[in-house]
Design a protein around this motif. Structure first.
Motif, PDB file in Angstrom:
ATOM      1  N   ILE A 131     -13.108  46.842  -9.965  1.00  0.00           N
ATOM      2  CA  ILE A 131     -13.044  45.543 -10.642  1.00  0.00           C
ATOM      3  C   ILE A 131     -11.708  44.865 -10.363  1.00  0.00           C
ATOM      4  N   VAL A 135     -11.254  41.224  -8.499  1.00  0.00           N
ATOM      5  CA  VAL A 135     -10.673  40.070  -9.200  1.00  0.00           C
ATOM      6  C   VAL A 135      -9.436  39.567  -8.458  1.00  0.00           C
ATOM      7  N   CYS A 138     -10.457  37.677  -5.223  1.00  0.00           N
ATOM      8  CA  CYS A 138     -11.059  36.370  -5.510  1.00  0.00           C
ATOM      9  C   CYS A 138     -10.012  35.375  -6.017  1.00  0.00           C
ATOM     10  N   LEU A 139      -9.076  35.851  -6.837  1.00  0.00           N
ATOM     11  CA  LEU A 139      -7.987  34.980  -7.285  1.00  0.00           C
ATOM     12  C   LEU A 139      -7.113  34.566  -6.104  1.00  0.00           C
ATOM     13  N   TYR A 349      -8.350  29.616 -12.026  1.00  0.00           N
ATOM     14  CA  TYR A 349      -8.155  31.064 -11.955  1.00  0.00           C
ATOM     15  C   TYR A 349      -8.969  31.779 -13.036  1.00  0.00           C
ATOM     16  N   GLY A 353     -11.819  34.245 -11.796  1.00  0.00           N
ATOM     17  CA  GLY A 353     -11.598  35.607 -12.267  1.00  0.00           C
ATOM     18  C   GLY A 353     -12.740  36.125 -13.119  1.00  0.00           C
ATOM     19  N   SER A 354     -13.305  35.261 -13.947  1.00  0.00           N
ATOM     20  CA  SER A 354     -14.418  35.677 -14.806  1.00  0.00           C
ATOM     21  C   SER A 354     -15.655  36.015 -13.992  1.00  0.00           C
ATOM     22  N   ALA A 356     -15.734  36.854 -10.802  1.00  0.00           N
ATOM     23  CA  ALA A 356     -15.445  38.054 -10.007  1.00  0.00           C
ATOM     24  C   ALA A 356     -15.547  39.315 -10.856  1.00  0.00           C
ATOM     25  N   LEU A 357     -15.097  39.227 -12.100  1.00  0.00           N
ATOM     26  CA  LEU A 357     -15.177  40.371 -13.010  1.00  0.00           C
ATOM     27  C   LEU A 357     -16.627  40.774 -13.273  1.00  0.00           C
TER      28      LEU A 357
END
Length: 618
Positions: A131, A135, A138-139, A349, A353-354, A356-357
């Motif tokens: 994870i 994240v 992706c960020l 972000y 981030g959400s 991607a998580l």
């Protein structure tokens, strides 16, 4: 037209000794004029439309031919043709090489991420590492786009479609080298981080950036003088982007024609074919190696499809048309919700981030979700028994569909072609498996997966060429008729619900483009009903104060202004940037010469090339 007209000459000798005068008063001997080998409108105006008369003797024609060769005309034409062939070959090879390096980098990042978190670590610690790496990557993808070029966000095809509509200069920042760097690095991080996005749209964008900068090299700079030729090269670049992703030269040309071009010049076709062939050759050499994953050729038997199954394929096309329209509607709804809840310029972000998580958390425990999408598509296309269970395919659809919908609107480089292929193949495979249970072994579910992939992608993009891309990818023509039928029905049904994905993205991003005007939808509508009567225009003679009011208050959102004469007639146009520049120059001249003098400053109004006067500064 030249000020002194002349009649068509009967002898080549007389023609070569004749001089013509252009609008600027410059006289040029015809023998010294380099006629454009590519476009008629590049020739001097006095020579436009000139044609040899039928009564000219064969001897005179031969003499004029030898004379033209002696003057170097034929040589110049051959040199320009050679330059164009070299340009198109480079246009095919360079983007294909960059696309392969990006694909290889994605493969390496994904393999390293899975090896560290799943194979070597495992357990809850491996889950956390998986994870975290997803994240962070992706960020990093959205950060690169934010710092280097925000034009790199999204697919890139909507911007290219706007450029093809005639807004080349308006969206020139989309073709910068910073956009190329951000697109490449951002795409590697986004896909390597686990976001379910494709790379075909970004590949098209990358190829167009290469085409733009290739034409700036001294050897090819002559091509930039012709705007029509420049747009032809951009369309060819769009074809290369898709052809280098799948190794499909014909499908790439047709797909670029449908998705990016508002109109199509026939001379573009051979240029696109040449460029895509070189890109496809590069693909065939490197993608046959085990370095990266590629779509495999299918192995269907001749009797795997029967004519009486056409009705099933037609119904699948209708289903895919509805599913494609629903997909586009979901993308637009998510985009609008994002704008209403957190604002379009909210915390990027947090959003990335959400997603991607969630994507990493759902993918860790299921290997099917971690697979390269091309590997999963190959499994769906298989003519053998499906290794996956129905439940696995259904869960794949249930998880991937909303993730793809949400990911397309994220501020990261994101394509849609491969995700749509995956979703369509999964729906088609389930459809085929159900038919096999009902009608027995006569049904081959893999064939329905192939047709479903093309039909769903066509329902989303509204491109009939998806069928041609499919034929080239699978290497078989056994399902030509059902594929074309399903794709056609998917496009028709999808159009009945609304616009395709690319047109929807153009509207959502508020990009300028030339929409398709359908007279059959409003046969009695006149120009008066759609025109804007409150037109902001620049008078032929104006003061600096009036020009400043025009660019700062009245027409601050416009890129160009029509120039009208005292009688209100249209004379030409002037770009806003040009007007601002000339205002500054007028002010500078006024400051140097003092308020007592009468300062005059010339303006260039678009294509007029004529000098106009700004009156005394007030």
């Amino acid at each position: 037209m030249p000020k002194e007209g002349y009649q068509p000459l009967n002898r080549a000798r007389d023609l070569l000794d004749t001089s013509v005068e252009d609008e600027d008063g410059n006289r040029t001997n015809v023998s010294e004029v380099q006629l454009s080998f590519f476009e008629d409108h590049e020739a001097p105006q006095g020579l436009q439309g000139f044609r040899r008369r039928s009564e000219t003797s064969v001897r005179d024609r031969l003499r004029s031919g030898f004379r033209a060769f002696a003057e170097g005309h034929v040589t110049i034409q051959m040199v320009n043709l050679g330059r164009m062939i070299v340009y198109l070959s480079l246009l095919g090879v360079i983007p294909a090489a960059i696309i392969f390096l990006i694909d290889l980098s994605v493969h390496m990042v994904s393999s390293a991420r899975e090896s560290i978190s799943v194979t070597e670590t495992g357990g809850w610690l491996g889950f956390f590492v998986y994870i975290l790496t997803g994240v962070v990557l992706c960020l990093l993808s959205t950060l690169v786009c934010r710092v280097l070029s925000m034009e790199a966000e999204g697919s890139g095809i909507p911007q290219m479609k706007a450029i093809m509509s005639g807004f080349y200069d308006k969206y020139k920042p989309s073709l910068s080298m910073w956009a190329l760097l951000a697109k490449s690095v951002g795409l590697i991080c986004a896909i390597g981080g686990g976001l379910p996005v494709g790379w075909e749209g970004p590949n098209v964008h990358i190829a167009c950036i290469i085409a733009h900068h290739l034409s700036r090299l001294p050897m090819f700079r002559v091509f930039r003088k012709d705007r029509a030729l420049r747009l032809q090269f951009m369309v060819s670049a769009c074809s290369v982007g898709l052809a280098s992703s799948f190794g499909t030269p014909i499908g790439g040309v047709l797909y670029a024609l449908e998705t990016t071009s508002s109109y199509y010049l026939v001379p573009t076709f051979w240029k696109s074919i040449l460029a895509t062939l070189t890109g496809a050759v590069f693909y065939d050499i490197f993608y046959k190696s085990p370095l990266v994953e590629a779509l495999d050729n299918t192995q269907f038997d001749a009797n795997d499809y029967r004519r009486r199954q056409l009705l099933f394929f037609a119904f699948l096309g209708v289903i895919m048309g509805v599913a494609g329209a629903f997909f586009v509607k979901c993308v637009k709804t998510v985009y609008d919700l994002r704008g209403r809840i957190i604002g379009m310029r909210g915390n990027r972000y947090l959003i990335v981030g959400s997603v991607a998580l969630v994507s990493a958390a759902l993918s860790y425990h299921t290997r099917l979700f971690r697979l390269d999408p091309r590997e999963a598509i190959n499994e769906m296309f298989s003519s053998d028994h499906l290794k996956l269970s129905w439940f696995d395919v259904f869960i794949l659809l249930l998880i991937k569909f909303p993730l793809v919908v949400v990911s397309i609107g994220l501020p990261v480089p994101a394509g849609v072609f491969i995700p749509c292929f995956l979703l369509g193949s999964a729906i088609g495979r389930l459809y085929g498996e159900v038919l096999k249970v009902i009608f027995g072994s006569a049904i081959v579910p893999g064939g329905f997966a192939v047709v479903g992939a093309a039909a769903f992608t066509a329902g989303v993009t509204r491109a009939l060429s998806c069928a041609v891309v499919l034929f080239e990818v699978t290497g078989q023509l056994s399902h030509v008729l059902p594929s074309l039928l399903a794709v056609l029905l998917a496009v028709i049904v999808g159009n009945g619900f609304g616009r395709g994905l690319y047109d929807t993205l153009i509207i959502m991003k508020k990009l300028a483009y030339m929409p398709h005007m359908r007279r059959d939808l409003a046969p009695t509508m006149t120009a008066r009903q759609v025109m804007d009567r409150e037109v902001v225009s620049a008078p032929l003679l104006c003061t600096v104060k009036e020009a400043e009011e025009l660019v700062r208050d009245k027409g601050m959102d416009l890129d160009a202004y029509p120039v009208v004469g005292p009688d209100g007639g249209l004379i030409g146009s002037v770009r806003r940037s040009t007007l601002v520049y000339m205002i500054e120059r007028a002010k500078l001249a006024y400051a140097k010469k003092g308020p007592s003098s009468s300062v005059r400053q010339s303006l260039v109004f678009g294509l007029l090339g004529d000098e106009r006067i700004i009156k005394d500064l007030d």
